[in-house]
Design a protein around this motif. Sequence first.
Motif, PDB file in Angstrom:
ATOM      1  N   PRO A   1       0.836  -1.207   0.000  1.00 40.14           N
ATOM      2  CA  PRO A   1       0.000   0.000   0.000  1.00 40.14           C
ATOM      3  C   PRO A   1       0.863   1.247   0.000  1.00 40.14           C
ATOM      4  CG  PRO A   1      -0.008  -1.034   2.173  1.00 40.14           C
ATOM      5  CD  PRO A   1       0.683  -1.992   1.250  1.00 40.14           C
ATOM      6  N   TRP A   2       0.402   2.263  -0.718  1.00 36.86           N
ATOM      7  CA  TRP A   2       1.156   3.521  -0.746  1.00 36.86           C
ATOM      8  C   TRP A   2       0.216   4.673  -1.034  1.00 36.86           C
ATOM      9  CZ3 TRP A   2       1.804   6.515  -5.265  1.00 36.86           C
ATOM     10  CH2 TRP A   2       1.402   5.897  -6.460  1.00 36.86           C
ATOM     11  N   GLN A   3       0.713   5.868  -0.758  1.00 34.73           N
ATOM     12  CA  GLN A   3      -0.052   7.088  -0.984  1.00 34.73           C
ATOM     13  C   GLN A   3       0.918   8.260  -1.034  1.00 34.73           C
ATOM     14  OE1 GLN A   3      -2.617   7.782   2.583  1.00 34.73           O
ATOM     15  NE2 GLN A   3      -1.521   6.004   3.371  1.00 34.73           N
ATOM     16  N   TRP A   4       0.397   9.443  -1.341  1.00 34.25           N
ATOM     17  CA  TRP A   4       1.288  10.597  -1.465  1.00 34.25           C
ATOM     18  C   TRP A   4       0.558  11.876  -1.079  1.00 34.25           C
ATOM     19  CZ3 TRP A   4      -1.619   8.777  -5.432  1.00 34.25           C
ATOM     20  CH2 TRP A   4      -2.294   9.723  -6.214  1.00 34.25           C
TER      21      TRP A   4
ATOM     22  N   GLY B   1       3.451   1.619   2.891  1.00 32.39           N
ATOM     23  CA  GLY B   1       3.146   0.806   4.057  1.00 32.39           C
ATOM     24  C   GLY B   1       2.464   1.580   5.164  1.00 32.39           C
ATOM     25  N   TYR B   2       2.309   0.899   6.305  1.00 36.29           N
ATOM     26  CA  TYR B   2       1.689   1.486   7.495  1.00 36.29           C
ATOM     27  C   TYR B   2       2.556   1.172   8.708  1.00 36.29           C
ATOM     28  CZ  TYR B   2      -2.567   2.547   4.926  1.00 36.29           C
ATOM     29  OH  TYR B   2      -3.476   3.070   4.032  1.00 36.29           O
ATOM     30  N   ALA B   3       2.654   2.132   9.606  1.00 34.34           N
ATOM     31  CA  ALA B   3       3.555   2.011  10.763  1.00 34.34           C
ATOM     32  C   ALA B   3       2.884   1.230  11.889  1.00 34.34           C
ATOM     33  CB  ALA B   3       4.006   3.381  11.234  1.00 34.34           C
ATOM     34  N   PHE B   4       2.523  -0.022  11.614  1.00 38.03           N
ATOM     35  CA  PHE B   4       1.941  -0.892  12.635  1.00 38.03           C
ATOM     36  C   PHE B   4       3.056  -1.530  13.456  1.00 38.03           C
ATOM     37  CE2 PHE B   4      -1.455  -1.555   9.236  1.00 38.03           C
ATOM     38  CZ  PHE B   4      -2.331  -0.653   9.817  1.00 38.03           C
ATOM     39  N   GLU B   5       2.898  -1.519  14.782  1.00 40.11           N
ATOM     40  CA  GLU B   5       3.778  -2.254  15.704  1.00 40.11           C
ATOM     41  C   GLU B   5       5.256  -1.951  15.439  1.00 40.11           C
ATOM     42  OE1 GLU B   5       2.535  -6.240  15.024  1.00 40.11           O
ATOM     43  OE2 GLU B   5       0.598  -5.991  16.002  1.00 40.11           O
ATOM     44  N   VAL B   6       5.563  -0.667  15.402  1.00 39.31           N
ATOM     45  CA  VAL B   6       6.929  -0.218  15.120  1.00 39.31           C
ATOM     46  C   VAL B   6       7.707  -0.050  16.418  1.00 39.31           C
ATOM     47  CG1 VAL B   6       8.246   1.785  14.319  1.00 39.31           C
ATOM     48  CG2 VAL B   6       6.373   0.871  12.934  1.00 39.31           C
ATOM     49  N   ASP B   7       8.961  -0.488  16.426  1.00 40.32           N
ATOM     50  CA  ASP B   7       9.787  -0.307  17.628  1.00 40.32           C
ATOM     51  C   ASP B   7      10.991   0.597  17.403  1.00 40.32           C
ATOM     52  OD1 ASP B   7      11.716  -2.038  16.339  1.00 40.32           O
ATOM     53  OD2 ASP B   7      10.601  -3.765  17.091  1.00 40.32           O
ATOM     54  N   GLN B   8      11.179   1.084  16.151  1.00 40.21           N
ATOM     55  CA  GLN B   8      12.303   1.979  15.898  1.00 40.21           C
ATOM     56  C   GLN B   8      12.032   2.773  14.625  1.00 40.21           C
ATOM     57  OE1 GLN B   8      16.099   0.032  15.392  1.00 40.21           O
ATOM     58  NE2 GLN B   8      17.256   1.936  15.319  1.00 40.21           N
ATOM     59  N   ILE B   9      12.480   4.031  14.613  1.00 43.89           N
ATOM     60  CA  ILE B   9      12.412   4.860  13.410  1.00 43.89           C
ATOM     61  C   ILE B   9      13.827   5.284  13.056  1.00 43.89           C
ATOM     62  CG2 ILE B   9      11.528   6.975  12.368  1.00 43.89           C
ATOM     63  CD1 ILE B   9       9.204   6.874  14.326  1.00 43.89           C
TER      64      ILE B   9
END
Length: 408
Positions: A322-325, A337-345
Motif C-alpha cells: 500500500p502507498w499514498q502521497w 506501508g503502514y507504521a503498525f507495531e513499530v519499535d524503531q524509526i
Amino acid sequence: MSGSRVVIVGAGHAGGTAAALLRQYGYEGAITLIGDEPIPPYQRPPLSKAWLKGEADADSLALKPIEFYAEAGIDFRPSVTVTALDRGAKTVALSDGASLVYDHLILATGARAIALPIEGKDLAGILFLRTAADAEALKAQVGPGKTLVVVGGGYIGLEVAASGRALGAAVTVVEREARLLARVACEQLSDFFQARHEAEGVGFVLGATVTGFEGADGRVSGVRLDDGRLLACDAVVVGVGAAPNDELAKSAGLECARGVVVDLDARSVTDPAVFAIGDVACRPMPIYDRMFRMESVPNALEQAKQAASAITGRPRPAGECPWQWSDQYDVKLQIAGYAFEVDQIITRGDPASGRFALFHLQGDRVQAVEAINSPPEFMMGKTLILNRTPVDKAKLANPSISMKEVAA
C-alpha cells in the motif's frame, strides 16, 4: 458471460476503473456504472491542489473521456443513487425509479467527510473537500484578502492550506491534537511540515477543539474554540476524517466493520455475488496480517483489478505494497506501508535539506517509509515492505550507501 450483467454502484476512481478493466479483461456482458455526481469518473487527489489553483478542471481530471463509456458499451448513469439492494432477487432500486438486475454487484460507494456536530454547522461558507463541486465552491471563496480557517491538521487540511496560501488567502489551521498529522505520521514528520507551512505564512492553533461556528446573515464569520477564542474568517474547510458509505451494504445484511468486509478478491465475505472496492471496503492486508480500510488511489486501483479479475476468471493479481502521497508547495511526500507495531524509526538523510526518509521498523523489517523528495527511498522501501526483507540498520541509516545496496 455475454448474457450476464455487472452493476457498479459508485462512479469514483474505484468504480470507473473497475468498469474499464472489465472491458479490458474481456468481459462481454452488460455493465452499468451508477454515479451520484453529474460528471464521469475523475481523479480526486488534485482537487485540493491543481483544481483549487485553477490548473485543472473536470475534463483534464477525467479518468476517461465521456465518449469512452458509450464506445465501450458501458451504461453510465450520472446523478443517480441506489436506494435499495435486494440480494435475494439480485436487484438494485435507483433514485430515478428504475430497477436493475445484476449477476455481479460492485459497491464502490466511497466515503464521506465527517461533519462536526456543533452549533452553526449549517452556515454557508463551511465547506468540505470530497468532490469536484466541493473544490469549485472552495475555489470561489478563497483568494487575496480572504481568511480561511482549516479545521483538521491531516494531509487534506495541509494540502488545502498550501493551496489557500498559493491563492493569496490568509490561512489558519486548527488541530485538536498537540501536533499535526498526529494520527497518521511520526513527530519528526509533523515538525517538518509545520515548519514548512509556517515559512509560507500559515498559522497554527494546536491542542484546541472547535466548539462552534458563528455567522452573520447566514454565513460563517468565525470559528469558536474551547478556550473562548474566536477566529474570524471568510470560509472554513472541515477536514477531520471520513466515514465509509456502507449504509446500503449494512441494510442488505452484508458484514461490515467500518467498511464492507471483503476477501483478497474484493468479494464480500457474506455474498459471493457482491464485491466492495476502494474507500468503502475493509480488506485483508497480508503484509501485516490484519484487516484494514484504506483511503488511497492505489488501493482503489488494486481492488478494481481484484474484482475485475475475479469476475472475468483471470488469476488473482499479485499483492501490492500500500502507498499514498501528498504534495504541498515544493514538497512531495510519498508513503509506503503502514507504521503498525513499530519499535524503531531510522532517519535517512538530513531533514534540514528538505530531502530525507523516515523508515519505521519492527525488528529488522521495514513496516513503513515516509519519503520527502526521496524517490529511491520510497521505491526501494516499497519492495522491502512487500517482500519482508530484513535490512542492515547501519546501511539503511547511511545515505552514502545506495538503496539498491541496502535492499540487496
